[in-house]
Scaffold this motif. Structure first.
Motif, PDB file in Angstrom:
ATOM      1  N   ASP A 102       0.833  -1.200   0.000  1.00 21.96           N
ATOM      2  CA  ASP A 102       0.000   0.000   0.000  1.00 21.96           C
ATOM      3  C   ASP A 102       0.865   1.246   0.000  1.00 21.96           C
ATOM      4  O   ASP A 102       2.068   1.186   0.212  1.00 21.96           O
ATOM      5  CB  ASP A 102      -0.979   0.005   1.182  1.00 21.96           C
ATOM      6  CG  ASP A 102      -0.303   0.203   2.529  1.00 21.96           C
ATOM      7  OD1 ASP A 102       0.349   1.244   2.745  1.00 21.96           O
ATOM      8  OD2 ASP A 102      -0.422  -0.689   3.392  1.00 21.96           O
ATOM      9  N   TYR A 103       0.194   2.346  -0.266  1.00 22.53           N
ATOM     10  CA  TYR A 103       0.814   3.659  -0.241  1.00 22.53           C
ATOM     11  C   TYR A 103       0.060   4.495   0.778  1.00 22.53           C
ATOM     12  O   TYR A 103      -1.182   4.564   0.731  1.00 22.53           O
ATOM     13  CB  TYR A 103       0.726   4.301  -1.630  1.00 22.53           C
ATOM     14  CG  TYR A 103       1.083   5.770  -1.654  1.00 22.53           C
ATOM     15  CD1 TYR A 103       2.398   6.178  -1.530  1.00 22.53           C
ATOM     16  CD2 TYR A 103       0.093   6.730  -1.769  1.00 22.53           C
ATOM     17  CE1 TYR A 103       2.727   7.516  -1.536  1.00 22.53           C
ATOM     18  CE2 TYR A 103       0.414   8.077  -1.788  1.00 22.53           C
ATOM     19  CZ  TYR A 103       1.722   8.470  -1.665  1.00 22.53           C
ATOM     20  OH  TYR A 103       2.044   9.797  -1.659  1.00 22.53           O
ATOM     21  N   SER A 104       0.786   5.082   1.715  1.00 18.88           N
ATOM     22  CA  SER A 104       0.229   6.004   2.694  1.00 18.88           C
ATOM     23  C   SER A 104      -0.956   5.404   3.460  1.00 18.88           C
ATOM     24  O   SER A 104      -2.069   5.931   3.438  1.00 18.88           O
ATOM     25  CB  SER A 104      -0.172   7.315   2.013  1.00 18.88           C
ATOM     26  OG  SER A 104      -0.429   8.311   2.969  1.00 18.88           O
ATOM     27  N   ILE A 105      -0.680   4.298   4.140  1.00 14.36           N
ATOM     28  CA  ILE A 105      -1.651   3.596   4.987  1.00 14.36           C
ATOM     29  C   ILE A 105      -2.945   3.311   4.226  1.00 14.36           C
ATOM     30  O   ILE A 105      -4.036   3.713   4.600  1.00 14.36           O
ATOM     31  CB  ILE A 105      -1.939   4.354   6.292  1.00 14.36           C
ATOM     32  CG1 ILE A 105      -0.641   4.800   6.953  1.00 14.36           C
ATOM     33  CG2 ILE A 105      -2.741   3.468   7.263  1.00 14.36           C
ATOM     34  CD1 ILE A 105      -0.817   5.716   8.135  1.00 14.36           C
ATOM     35  N   ASN A 106      -2.819   2.624   3.127  1.00 14.67           N
ATOM     36  CA  ASN A 106      -3.936   2.171   2.294  1.00 14.67           C
ATOM     37  C   ASN A 106      -4.715   3.288   1.622  1.00 14.67           C
ATOM     38  O   ASN A 106      -5.859   3.080   1.205  1.00 14.67           O
ATOM     39  CB  ASN A 106      -4.893   1.241   3.054  1.00 14.67           C
ATOM     40  CG  ASN A 106      -4.389  -0.173   3.078  1.00 14.67           C
ATOM     41  OD1 ASN A 106      -3.780  -0.642   2.111  1.00 14.67           O
ATOM     42  ND2 ASN A 106      -4.629  -0.869   4.166  1.00 14.67           N
ATOM     43  N   LEU A 107      -4.128   4.470   1.502  1.00 13.06           N
ATOM     44  CA  LEU A 107      -4.749   5.475   0.641  1.00 13.06           C
ATOM     45  C   LEU A 107      -4.882   4.851  -0.745  1.00 13.06           C
ATOM     46  O   LEU A 107      -5.932   4.941  -1.381  1.00 13.06           O
ATOM     47  CB  LEU A 107      -3.919   6.758   0.587  1.00 13.06           C
ATOM     48  CG  LEU A 107      -4.424   7.808  -0.394  1.00 13.06           C
ATOM     49  CD1 LEU A 107      -5.808   8.310   0.031  1.00 13.06           C
ATOM     50  CD2 LEU A 107      -3.452   8.962  -0.507  1.00 13.06           C
ATOM     51  N   ILE A 108      -3.782   4.229  -1.183  1.00 11.61           N
ATOM     52  CA  ILE A 108      -3.806   3.417  -2.403  1.00 11.61           C
ATOM     53  C   ILE A 108      -3.359   2.020  -1.997  1.00 11.61           C
ATOM     54  O   ILE A 108      -2.333   1.852  -1.343  1.00 11.61           O
ATOM     55  CB  ILE A 108      -2.859   3.963  -3.487  1.00 11.61           C
ATOM     56  CG1 ILE A 108      -3.239   5.393  -3.875  1.00 11.61           C
ATOM     57  CG2 ILE A 108      -2.883   3.053  -4.717  1.00 11.61           C
ATOM     58  CD1 ILE A 108      -2.261   6.064  -4.826  1.00 11.61           C
ATOM     59  N   ALA A 109      -4.150   1.033  -2.362  1.00 11.06           N
ATOM     60  CA  ALA A 109      -3.802  -0.361  -2.102  1.00 11.06           C
ATOM     61  C   ALA A 109      -3.377  -1.003  -3.415  1.00 11.06           C
ATOM     62  O   ALA A 109      -3.940  -0.703  -4.471  1.00 11.06           O
ATOM     63  CB  ALA A 109      -4.996  -1.105  -1.518  1.00 11.06           C
ATOM     64  N   TYR A 110      -2.381  -1.873  -3.334  1.00 12.42           N
ATOM     65  CA  TYR A 110      -1.887  -2.588  -4.513  1.00 12.42           C
ATOM     66  C   TYR A 110      -2.285  -4.050  -4.392  1.00 12.42           C
ATOM     67  O   TYR A 110      -2.032  -4.696  -3.378  1.00 12.42           O
ATOM     68  CB  TYR A 110      -0.379  -2.412  -4.664  1.00 12.42           C
ATOM     69  CG  TYR A 110      -0.038  -0.958  -4.845  1.00 12.42           C
ATOM     70  CD1 TYR A 110      -0.301  -0.322  -6.056  1.00 12.42           C
ATOM     71  CD2 TYR A 110       0.459  -0.203  -3.802  1.00 12.42           C
ATOM     72  CE1 TYR A 110      -0.047   1.026  -6.225  1.00 12.42           C
ATOM     73  CE2 TYR A 110       0.722   1.144  -3.956  1.00 12.42           C
ATOM     74  CZ  TYR A 110       0.470   1.755  -5.175  1.00 12.42           C
ATOM     75  OH  TYR A 110       0.707   3.090  -5.331  1.00 12.42           O
ATOM     76  N   VAL A 111      -2.912  -4.528  -5.452  1.00 12.19           N
ATOM     77  CA  VAL A 111      -3.577  -5.825  -5.446  1.00 12.19           C
ATOM     78  C   VAL A 111      -3.095  -6.640  -6.640  1.00 12.19           C
ATOM     79  O   VAL A 111      -3.015  -6.120  -7.755  1.00 12.19           O
ATOM     80  CB  VAL A 111      -5.113  -5.604  -5.531  1.00 12.19           C
ATOM     81  CG1 VAL A 111      -5.861  -6.903  -5.657  1.00 12.19           C
ATOM     82  CG2 VAL A 111      -5.605  -4.784  -4.346  1.00 12.19           C
ATOM     83  N   ILE A 112      -2.812  -7.913  -6.397  1.00 12.10           N
ATOM     84  CA  ILE A 112      -2.426  -8.821  -7.480  1.00 12.10           C
ATOM     85  C   ILE A 112      -3.542  -9.830  -7.698  1.00 12.10           C
ATOM     86  O   ILE A 112      -4.142 -10.324  -6.745  1.00 12.10           O
ATOM     87  CB  ILE A 112      -1.095  -9.541  -7.172  1.00 12.10           C
ATOM     88  CG1 ILE A 112      -0.638 -10.371  -8.376  1.00 12.10           C
ATOM     89  CG2 ILE A 112      -1.201 -10.392  -5.905  1.00 12.10           C
ATOM     90  CD1 ILE A 112       0.783 -10.919  -8.255  1.00 12.10           C
TER      91      ILE A 112
END
Length: 155
Positions: A102-112
């Protein structure tokens, strides 16, 4: 594998903890429990690096260890403002999508997206509130974007 080695070297230079790795047995248990198959680059990531152990880098990115990785519905369904669940609701087969960073405490989450069988294509999504987009075709492509500090990681 080259991208994972570059990632490890970058984190070592920045003093980000990445010493705690997992075994093939741990990975197989995860795959069996969730009926998914890890692509080789994702498997190598856990065997060589296995996340940041709760730390974040200078850019506020956190990569998860295997024990923190979970499906997108469980981790993000009710999270965010607007709720990440709005994006998840329109994703195809979200039960096969797993949050790994994630970026900035799940401001943006990265998912595969993990498939039931081996596949060279495992899309990486960026999810932010009610929006999501595919930002990479593989975990290695995602790592390349990260190492380049690319704006393509943002949504």
């Amino acid at each position: 594998m080259e991208q994972i080695l570059r990632l490890k070297a970058t984190w070592e230079r920045r003093k980000i903890r990445s010493e705690w790795t997992v075994s093939e047995t741990d990975i197989l248990k995860f795959e069996t429990d969730r009926n998914v198959n890890f692509p080789e680059d994702f498997r190598s990531y856990f065997k060589l690096v296995n996340g940041m152990d709760g730390e974040v880098d200078d850019g506020f990115y956190e990569f998860y260890s295997l024990d923190k990785v979970d499906d997108v519905v469980t981790l993000l369904g009710d999270y965010g403002m607007p709720k990440h669940g709005k994006s998840i609701a329109v994703m195809e087969n979200p039960e096969n999508c797993f949050v790994f960073a994630d970026y900035s405490i799940n401001l943006i989450a990265y998912v595969i997206r993990l498939n039931h069988i081996n596949s060279k294509r495992n899309e990486i999504y960026a999810i932010c509130g009610g929006a999501h987009k595919i930002i990479a075709e593989s975990f290695s492509d995602f790592i390349s974007l990260y190492l380049e500090n690319s704006d393509d990681l943002l949504i």
